[in-house]
Design a protein around this motif. Structure first.
Motif, PDB file in Angstrom:
ATOM      1  N   SER A 162      34.572  22.672   0.563  1.00 27.79           N
ATOM      2  CA  SER A 162      33.783  23.795   0.049  1.00 27.79           C
ATOM      3  C   SER A 162      32.748  24.248   1.067  1.00 27.79           C
ATOM      4  CB  SER A 162      33.083  23.399  -1.255  1.00 27.79           C
ATOM      5  OG  SER A 162      34.025  23.108  -2.268  1.00 27.79           O
ATOM      6  N   LEU A 163      32.070  23.300   1.706  1.00 31.70           N
ATOM      7  CA  LEU A 163      31.091  23.642   2.737  1.00 31.70           C
ATOM      8  C   LEU A 163      31.767  24.353   3.903  1.00 31.70           C
ATOM      9  CD1 LEU A 163      28.970  20.366   2.725  1.00 31.70           C
ATOM     10  CD2 LEU A 163      28.185  22.634   2.005  1.00 31.70           C
ATOM     11  N   ALA A 164      32.950  23.858   4.297  1.00 32.96           N
ATOM     12  CA  ALA A 164      33.664  24.463   5.423  1.00 32.96           C
ATOM     13  C   ALA A 164      34.152  25.863   5.088  1.00 32.96           C
ATOM     14  CB  ALA A 164      34.835  23.571   5.829  1.00 32.96           C
ATOM     15  N   VAL A 165      34.677  26.046   3.883  1.00 32.16           N
ATOM     16  CA  VAL A 165      35.156  27.369   3.475  1.00 32.16           C
ATOM     17  C   VAL A 165      33.993  28.350   3.398  1.00 32.16           C
ATOM     18  CG1 VAL A 165      36.164  28.702   1.577  1.00 32.16           C
ATOM     19  CG2 VAL A 165      37.209  26.534   2.276  1.00 32.16           C
ATOM     20  N   MET A 166      32.885  27.937   2.813  1.00 32.65           N
ATOM     21  CA  MET A 166      31.732  28.827   2.718  1.00 32.65           C
ATOM     22  C   MET A 166      31.167  29.170   4.088  1.00 32.65           C
ATOM     23  SD  MET A 166      31.259  29.850  -0.362  1.00 32.65           S
ATOM     24  CE  MET A 166      33.056  29.864  -0.498  1.00 32.65           C
ATOM     25  N   ALA A 167      31.228  28.221   5.019  1.00 35.05           N
ATOM     26  CA  ALA A 167      30.779  28.518   6.383  1.00 35.05           C
ATOM     27  C   ALA A 167      31.673  29.581   7.019  1.00 35.05           C
ATOM     28  CB  ALA A 167      30.785  27.246   7.224  1.00 35.05           C
ATOM     29  N   GLN A 168      32.979  29.462   6.807  1.00 36.98           N
ATOM     30  CA  GLN A 168      33.912  30.472   7.340  1.00 36.98           C
ATOM     31  C   GLN A 168      33.664  31.831   6.691  1.00 36.98           C
ATOM     32  OE1 GLN A 168      36.346  30.276   9.689  1.00 36.98           O
ATOM     33  NE2 GLN A 168      36.075  28.114  10.162  1.00 36.98           N
ATOM     34  N   MET A 169      33.492  31.849   5.371  1.00 37.93           N
ATOM     35  CA  MET A 169      33.251  33.110   4.679  1.00 37.93           C
ATOM     36  C   MET A 169      31.915  33.723   5.098  1.00 37.93           C
ATOM     37  SD  MET A 169      35.924  33.638   2.955  1.00 37.93           S
ATOM     38  CE  MET A 169      37.355  32.769   2.308  1.00 37.93           C
ATOM     39  N   GLY A 170      30.915  32.882   5.283  1.00 38.61           N
ATOM     40  CA  GLY A 170      29.615  33.382   5.720  1.00 38.61           C
ATOM     41  C   GLY A 170      29.692  34.044   7.087  1.00 38.61           C
ATOM     42  N   ARG A 171      30.505  33.477   7.973  1.00 43.38           N
ATOM     43  CA  ARG A 171      30.694  34.071   9.302  1.00 43.38           C
ATOM     44  C   ARG A 171      31.394  35.419   9.187  1.00 43.38           C
ATOM     45  NH1 ARG A 171      34.946  34.425  12.198  1.00 43.38           N
ATOM     46  NH2 ARG A 171      36.101  32.896  10.950  1.00 43.38           N
ATOM     47  N   ILE A 172      32.449  35.471   8.370  1.00 43.31           N
ATOM     48  CA  ILE A 172      33.220  36.708   8.225  1.00 43.31           C
ATOM     49  C   ILE A 172      32.376  37.802   7.570  1.00 43.31           C
ATOM     50  CG2 ILE A 172      35.162  37.764   6.991  1.00 43.31           C
ATOM     51  CD1 ILE A 172      36.639  35.050   7.346  1.00 43.31           C
ATOM     52  N   LEU A 173      31.627  37.427   6.535  1.00 46.83           N
ATOM     53  CA  LEU A 173      30.888  38.406   5.740  1.00 46.83           C
ATOM     54  C   LEU A 173      29.447  38.600   6.208  1.00 46.83           C
ATOM     55  CD1 LEU A 173      32.259  37.223   2.282  1.00 46.83           C
ATOM     56  CD2 LEU A 173      32.883  39.329   3.486  1.00 46.83           C
ATOM     57  N   ALA A 174      29.084  37.887   7.272  1.00 45.15           N
ATOM     58  CA  ALA A 174      27.738  38.021   7.861  1.00 45.15           C
ATOM     59  C   ALA A 174      26.639  37.759   6.840  1.00 45.15           C
ATOM     60  CB  ALA A 174      27.571  39.402   8.499  1.00 45.15           C
ATOM     61  N   TRP A 175      26.758  36.648   6.130  1.00 46.60           N
ATOM     62  CA  TRP A 175      25.740  36.298   5.159  1.00 46.60           C
ATOM     63  C   TRP A 175      24.423  35.962   5.839  1.00 46.60           C
ATOM     64  CZ3 TRP A 175      29.306  32.530   2.016  1.00 46.60           C
ATOM     65  CH2 TRP A 175      30.098  33.282   1.128  1.00 46.60           C
ATOM     66  N   PRO A 176      23.317  36.344   5.233  1.00 48.97           N
ATOM     67  CA  PRO A 176      22.016  35.918   5.755  1.00 48.97           C
ATOM     68  C   PRO A 176      21.886  34.392   5.683  1.00 48.97           C
ATOM     69  CG  PRO A 176      21.766  37.670   4.123  1.00 48.97           C
ATOM     70  CD  PRO A 176      23.189  37.226   4.060  1.00 48.97           C
ATOM     71  N   ARG A 177      21.064  33.849   6.535  1.00 48.63           N
ATOM     72  CA  ARG A 177      20.903  32.397   6.576  1.00 48.63           C
ATOM     73  C   ARG A 177      20.433  31.847   5.231  1.00 48.63           C
ATOM     74  NH1 ARG A 177      17.636  30.093  11.589  1.00 48.63           N
ATOM     75  NH2 ARG A 177      19.417  31.168  12.556  1.00 48.63           N
ATOM     76  N   ALA A 178      19.562  32.579   4.554  1.00 50.83           N
ATOM     77  CA  ALA A 178      19.042  32.097   3.270  1.00 50.83           C
ATOM     78  C   ALA A 178      20.158  32.013   2.230  1.00 50.83           C
ATOM     79  CB  ALA A 178      17.931  33.019   2.779  1.00 50.83           C
TER      80      ALA A 178
END
Length: 262
Positions: A199-215
């Motif tokens: 789950s952490l790895a998938v969310m990290a990948q999605m955050g990179r793709i979707l440019a999520w803010p650090r918060a």
């Protein structure tokens, strides 16, 4: 406000994140289809009556893989390589959950103990799959693009979980109770750790793709760790209980097809 619905909607709306999500899902389902197919072929004589049900389970998993690939094609997307750290099924196998692939590749019959262990492992992983698909069905069952696929896969996962409960209770009555309970507990504690890491790895990948803010990324990671803490303390117990399901002989017939997707 972050919610499961808003998070998945964001993933669904972006081609790159949707492409990764479906690729991860399709890869895991395809591996599950192969594993169940091999187990069905190697069932020992003492459990031959299980072979058609295990084969049906494998056929369902293969169908799910085709459905996820068809969802990609509907958006003119191709499957992408699955990052190793997001490969749930591979990481479970590396931690000893499921029968080893080198054993399944041999043309040697499995033992009755192997079948008991396989079913106990499946009961744990199908609990996760069933819960995840129920969540998607709740929020996206009426979605015009993915709703029909979500409902079909969710129904199958519920069948798989019911089948595991019924067969494990039968095997417990036949004298395998201690092995079943020990395997369920070990499998559940291992699965929740692997699920957290994936789950952490998938969310990290999605955050990179979707440019999520650090918060936002930090909040999601904290939520994943909180779920793990709960499951490690007590939540894992839901994965080791056995009860006779309402839906008996859930895998007693041929696998349904999915012509509208595949």
């Amino acid at each position: 406000m972050l919610s499961a619905r808003s998070l998945f909607q964001e993933i669904l709306d972006n081609d790159d994140s949707f492409q990764l999500f479906c690729s991860i899902a399709a890869s895991g389902e395809a591996q599950g289809g192969w594993e169940n197919g091999r187990i069905a072929a190697l069932v020992p004589d003492s459990q031959r009556a299980l072979a058609p049900k295990i084969a049906r389970h494998g056929a369902d998993e293969d169908k799910h893989g085709r459905i996820f690939n068809a969802l990609l094609r509907k958006r003119a997307l191709e499957p992408v390589e699955v990052p190793r750290e997001t490969d749930y099924t591979m990481l479970l196998e590396a931690r000893g959950i499921g029968l080893a692939h080198d054993k399944l590749r041999r043309d040697e019959p499995l033992t009755e103990r192997d079948i008991v262990i396989y079913l106990a492992h499946s009961r744990v992983t199908e609990e996760r799959a069933s819960a995840q698909m129920r969540l998607l069905r709740k929020h996206f069952g009426s979605h015009p693009d993915i709703g029909r696929a979500v409902k079909m896969i969710s129904h199958d996962e519920d069948n798989h979980l019911a089948y595991c409960h019924e067969e494990l209770l039968r095997l417990a009555a036949a004298g395998h109770g201690r092995l079943i309970q020990a395997t369920l507990r070990e499998s559940a504690l291992t699965e929740i750790a692997v699920y957290r890491d994936v789950s952490l790895a998938v969310m990290a990948q999605m955050g990179r793709i979707l440019a999520w803010p650090r918060a936002k990324a930090a909040m999601l990671a904290a939520g994943i760790h909180a779920v793990y803490a709960f499951e490690r303390a007590a939540g894992w117990r839901r994965m080791v209980s056995l009860r006779m399901p309402e839906r008996l002989d859930a895998l007693g017939g041929p696998a349904s097809t999915a012509p509208e997707f595949a």
